[in-house]
Every structure is written in C-alpha cells, then in structure tokens.
Design a protein around this motif. Structure first.
Motif, PDB file in Angstrom:
ATOM      1  N   PHE A 109      19.718   2.089  -3.003  1.00 57.56           N
ATOM      2  CA  PHE A 109      19.357   0.687  -3.729  1.00 57.56           C
ATOM      3  C   PHE A 109      19.048   0.853  -5.093  1.00 57.56           C
ATOM      4  O   PHE A 109      17.849   0.497  -5.645  1.00 57.56           O
ATOM      5  N   TYR A 110      20.117   0.870  -5.944  1.00 58.23           N
ATOM      6  CA  TYR A 110      19.984   1.020  -7.361  1.00 58.23           C
ATOM      7  C   TYR A 110      20.534  -0.150  -7.921  1.00 58.23           C
ATOM      8  O   TYR A 110      20.506  -0.401  -9.083  1.00 58.23           O
ATOM      9  N   ARG A 111      21.146  -1.220  -7.130  1.00 61.48           N
ATOM     10  CA  ARG A 111      21.858  -2.141  -8.066  1.00 61.48           C
ATOM     11  C   ARG A 111      21.162  -3.376  -8.286  1.00 61.48           C
ATOM     12  O   ARG A 111      21.415  -4.046  -9.268  1.00 61.48           O
ATOM     13  N   THR A 112      20.125  -3.769  -7.255  1.00 66.61           N
ATOM     14  CA  THR A 112      19.353  -5.145  -7.647  1.00 66.61           C
ATOM     15  C   THR A 112      18.030  -4.516  -8.316  1.00 66.61           C
ATOM     16  O   THR A 112      17.350  -3.488  -7.960  1.00 66.61           O
ATOM     17  N   MET A 113      17.728  -5.489  -9.148  1.00 68.16           N
ATOM     18  CA  MET A 113      16.245  -5.320 -10.015  1.00 68.16           C
ATOM     19  C   MET A 113      15.077  -5.038  -9.093  1.00 68.16           C
ATOM     20  O   MET A 113      14.397  -4.130  -9.240  1.00 68.16           O
ATOM     21  N   ALA A 115      14.929  -3.963  -5.997  1.00 63.47           N
ATOM     22  CA  ALA A 115      15.066  -2.694  -5.301  1.00 63.47           C
ATOM     23  C   ALA A 115      14.607  -1.490  -6.345  1.00 63.47           C
ATOM     24  O   ALA A 115      13.930  -0.594  -5.842  1.00 63.47           O
ATOM     25  N   ASN A 165      19.967   0.120 -16.251  1.00 64.32           N
ATOM     26  CA  ASN A 165      20.881  -0.739 -15.414  1.00 64.32           C
ATOM     27  C   ASN A 165      21.341  -1.576 -16.109  1.00 64.32           C
ATOM     28  O   ASN A 165      22.516  -2.254 -15.920  1.00 64.32           O
ATOM     29  N   LYS A 169      25.797  -1.997 -16.904  1.00 64.69           N
ATOM     30  CA  LYS A 169      26.201  -3.141 -16.062  1.00 64.69           C
ATOM     31  C   LYS A 169      27.616  -3.075 -16.447  1.00 64.69           C
ATOM     32  O   LYS A 169      28.440  -3.313 -15.541  1.00 64.69           O
TER      33      LYS A 169
END
Length: 322
Positions: A109-113, A115, A165, A169
């Motif tokens: 879970f590294y994609r959404t802030m 998370a 992150n 992007k």
C-alpha cells in the motif's frame, strides 16, 4: 548417567563471537520467532535455571541440553543489562512476525497518501518500541525523550515517504515501490539516535574484561549507535529492495492480475522469508559486546583508566544494544 556440569559456564557463547559466522549462529538461536510462543512460566523457569547455573547450584539430574535451551529462552526474552523480561513486541525474536506484516503492507500500500502515512506511522511505532526495548539499559531514558524521538522519527519517515511519492509520480513504477525503503532508512537514522540520545549526551557505560565499570564514554556511544543503525537498515534492505522488483514482474502475469486480493498476503509471506535470514545476519554484523581501545576514549577518561589500571587495561567493553 548424570552429566558433569562442574565446569559448565552458561554465559560462555556457544559460538565464537569474534567471527561473523559465529555471531550469525548465535542470533539465529536467540531470535528464533518460535520463542515468542513460549509460555511465561517456561520463561521464568529458564531465568531460574540460568541464575542457578551461575551460582553453581544446578538441580541434580539437569542435562547440558536443558541448560542450553534455558539460556536460549533467557537471551531471547530477558534484557542483557538488567535481567528484566522484555515486552514481547520489542524482542528481536518478534522481528519476523511483527516486521513481516508491517513490511508487507508498506510495500503493498504505497500508492495512496493515507496508506503511506498510516503504515509509516505503524512502522515507526513498532521501531520505537524495539529501539527502547533493546537499548543499553545502563543509560536511563525519560518519557519526554522517548516522546520526542518517536515524534521526530515518525515525522521524518512520513515526510520522506510523502515527499518521495510526489517526486516519483512520473518515474517508472518500480521507483515508486522503493519509496518505503527510503523512508525506513531515513527514519532509522533519526529514530535510533533520538531514542538513545541520553547515551550520546552522558556517555555509555564502559567496563573492563572483568565486567567492572570504568566510566561513561560518548565516543563509545556514538560507535555503538552507528553500528545499530547500519544493522537495522541492512535488516530491511533485501526485502524492501528485492521484493518490489519481484512483485513488479509477478503482477504482470495473467493469473496474478486475477488474484489481486492475494498480493498483500504474498508480500507479507515473502517479507517473512527475508526477515528469517536477515534478522540474525544483520544483528551479527557487529559484536553485541564491543571492544574499544582505551586510546580512542575521551582524554579525561583515558587519564582515569591509566591512573587506576596503568597499562593493564588496553581495551574497554560495552553493550552496544540491538
């Protein structure tokens, strides 16, 4: 036939602690994750057996294997400085079950802030407890210092993860998967020194080879803490660097696209496989009891040692912690 335990030294290492392989074998033994399942009564029995062995009062009929097992449990669950039972989550034997879950979810879970922020906070909370549990207990740490180190490390980890992150992007997807490791490495460089800042301020307790206290050294503290930081980053590196490469390839497979719900459990399992080996390997990079030449100590402490011992004490020793 009853074993002769008259010359048995329960504190003598089973493996040579001057060699890397000997230290790895030692830590494979005491970081065995199965020891976290051992009942409290059995741990108390282990402590009693170790203490009786030290006093030369081993119960009749005791076998060497029983004493070795008791020492394994004792080393895994009791602090080497105080002899007090450590909290179960902070023990090095809990690094595999605890670390595999947190690492697996950080990598997944590294994609959404939200998370990213949540799992970095969970990881630093876990790390703070581990760092406090495995500190050199001869240097007390106040609640204020613990709170400050926890806040600083968590802020560093979250800021690093969020910042990277944003910067990655437009980078290849694999680069984004490495952001959690960068955050963990940065936070370790802050969390451990902050949690053990009292040792850097007042010095760590150094002793002679007979375990007699000589004084406190800030230089020794800096060396010990630096070694712990390197060990912790090494512990996390293979799993957090290689697993993203593996998952990047696996997720391209047709059947993996159909079972996305299993991606997180798979990463947790693979993280566990990495940590089973890397926890003892990383802990074994440096001796837990460090040897330091007297000439490297602070000038005032050098004078104290030479005035008291002359040239009879060329080295001092200290527990660097884990």
């Amino acid at each position: 036939m009853e074993a002769d335990l008259s010359g048995f030294n329960i504190d003598a290492p089973r493996w040579d602690q001057c060699t890397f392989l000997g230290r790895v074998k030692h830590f494979f033994n005491i970081t065995d994750p199965r020891t976290v399942l051992v009942p409290e009564q059995e741990l108390d029995w282990a402590k009693m057996m170790v203490e009786k062995s030290r006093m030369g009062a081993v119960p009749p009929g005791t076998q060497v294997e029983q004493l070795l097992y008791a020492k394994k449990l004792y080393d895994s669950a009791f602090h080497p400085d105080t002899g007090e039972k450590m909290n179960i989550i902070g023990r090095m034997s809990f690094q595999v079950p605890g670390g595999m879950i947190i690492t697996g979810f950080m990598l997944q879970f590294y994609r959404t802030m939200p998370a990213v922020v949540f799992w970095q906070w969970v990881n630093q909370s876990f790390n703070a407890l581990v760092n406090y549990t495995n500190r050199n207990a001869a240097s007390p740490t106040s609640v204020r210092q613990m709170a400050l180190s926890y806040f600083t490390a968590t802020t560093t980890a979250v800021a690093t993860a969020v910042g990277m992150n944003l910067l990655t992007k437009r980078a290849p997807p694999l680069v984004g998967r490495w952001v959690p490791f960068a955050a963990v490495a940065a936070a370790n460089c802050v969390n451990i020194p902050m949690m053990r800042q009292q040792e850097l301020i007042q010095g760590i307790c150094v002793k002679d080879k007979n375990h007699s206290e000589i004084g406190h050294s800030r230089r020794a503290a800096a060396i010990g803490i630096t070694q712990v930081v390197i060990s912790r980053i090494t512990m996390a590196a293979p799993g957090m660097i290689l697993l993203p490469v593996l998952m990047e390839q696996l997720e391209k497979l047709h059947f993996m696209k159909k079972v996305k719900v299993l991606h997180a459990p798979l990463q947790v399992m693979l993280s566990g496989c990495s940590l089973i080996f890397m926890v003892p390997v990383a802990c074994g990079l440096f001796p837990q009891t460090c040897e330091l030449p007297v000439s490297y100590l602070e000038p005032k402490l050098q004078d104290t040692v030479r005035a008291k011992y002359g040239e009879l004490v060329p080295y001092v020793y200290f527990n660097k912690g884990l």
